[in-house]
Design a protein around this motif. Sequence first.
Motif, PDB file in Angstrom:
ATOM      1  N   GLU A   1       1.278   6.905  -6.274  1.00  0.00           N
ATOM      2  CA  GLU A   1       0.555   6.281  -7.223  1.00  0.00           C
ATOM      3  C   GLU A   1      -0.028   5.046  -6.644  1.00  0.00           C
ATOM      4  O   GLU A   1       1.394   4.056  -6.118  1.00  0.00           O
ATOM      5  N   GLU A   2      -1.082   4.235  -6.568  1.00  0.00           N
ATOM      6  CA  GLU A   2      -1.456   2.107  -7.252  1.00  0.00           C
ATOM      7  C   GLU A   2      -1.878   1.873  -7.741  1.00  0.00           C
ATOM      8  O   GLU A   2      -2.443   2.467  -7.879  1.00  0.00           O
ATOM      9  N   MET A   3      -1.165   0.983  -7.613  1.00  0.00           N
ATOM     10  CA  MET A   3      -1.449   0.300  -9.088  1.00  0.00           C
ATOM     11  C   MET A   3      -2.010  -1.348  -9.015  1.00  0.00           C
ATOM     12  O   MET A   3      -1.026  -1.701  -8.183  1.00  0.00           O
ATOM     13  N   VAL A   4      -3.303  -1.134  -9.318  1.00  0.00           N
ATOM     14  CA  VAL A   4      -3.369  -2.882  -8.630  1.00  0.00           C
ATOM     15  C   VAL A   4      -3.403  -3.380  -9.805  1.00  0.00           C
ATOM     16  O   VAL A   4      -4.402  -3.379 -11.436  1.00  0.00           O
ATOM     17  N   ASN A   5      -2.738  -4.739  -9.346  1.00  0.00           N
ATOM     18  CA  ASN A   5      -2.442  -5.873 -10.187  1.00  0.00           C
ATOM     19  C   ASN A   5      -3.459  -7.141 -10.433  1.00  0.00           C
ATOM     20  O   ASN A   5      -3.085  -8.195  -9.331  1.00  0.00           O
ATOM     21  N   CYS A   6      -4.579  -7.287 -10.498  1.00  0.00           N
ATOM     22  CA  CYS A   6      -5.384  -8.870 -10.429  1.00  0.00           C
ATOM     23  C   CYS A   6      -5.453  -9.665 -11.550  1.00  0.00           C
ATOM     24  O   CYS A   6      -4.943  -9.165 -12.763  1.00  0.00           O
TER      25      CYS A   6
END
Length: 177
Positions: free
Chosen positions: A30-35
């Motif tokens: 899983e890849e989580m992108v936190n911006c």
Amino acid sequence: MVIGHLVAATVFVTGCDVVKTMINGTTVAEEMVNCKTSSGILMLVFTAIFVAFFAISWGPIAWIYSAEIFPLNVRAKAVSITTGSNWFMGTIMSYILELIAPLGIHGLFYLFSGLTLLAVVFVYLFCPETRGVLLEDIEETFDDFKLKNRTIIKLLRKPCNENRKKSAKVNPIEMKL
């Protein structure tokens, strides 16, 4: 369009973190992108800028230019071929999102920015202006088009021409005695 992609990619690199979850230390599950909120808004704004400039330039021009540039005797077949190739490239572009894995989201935006810049250079160098040209005169416009008359080519040639030896011009009529 170039600036829209370039800024969106740069904002993604500087304002977002990509967190990867691994299984057994080898496979990304899983890849989580936190911006940051400001980064997300900036990416949205510059993506909207890209879309706006696409809508007033490349989007319709691909259809208009291909309908204008062919002489009347081959227009129907040529426009059919350009339409088919445009649809084919659209299909290829739908699969380009698979490049996110090796390039990352920002890398894909940088790639699009570079390809758009290459398209600008191509159009500037190789596509003559057809505004105001009658359909019957299009073939002549393309026959008379010369790459050497483009401003950038003249500027690039200028230093080369300054160092070149000049030859004397001789009038053949004056040479006859």
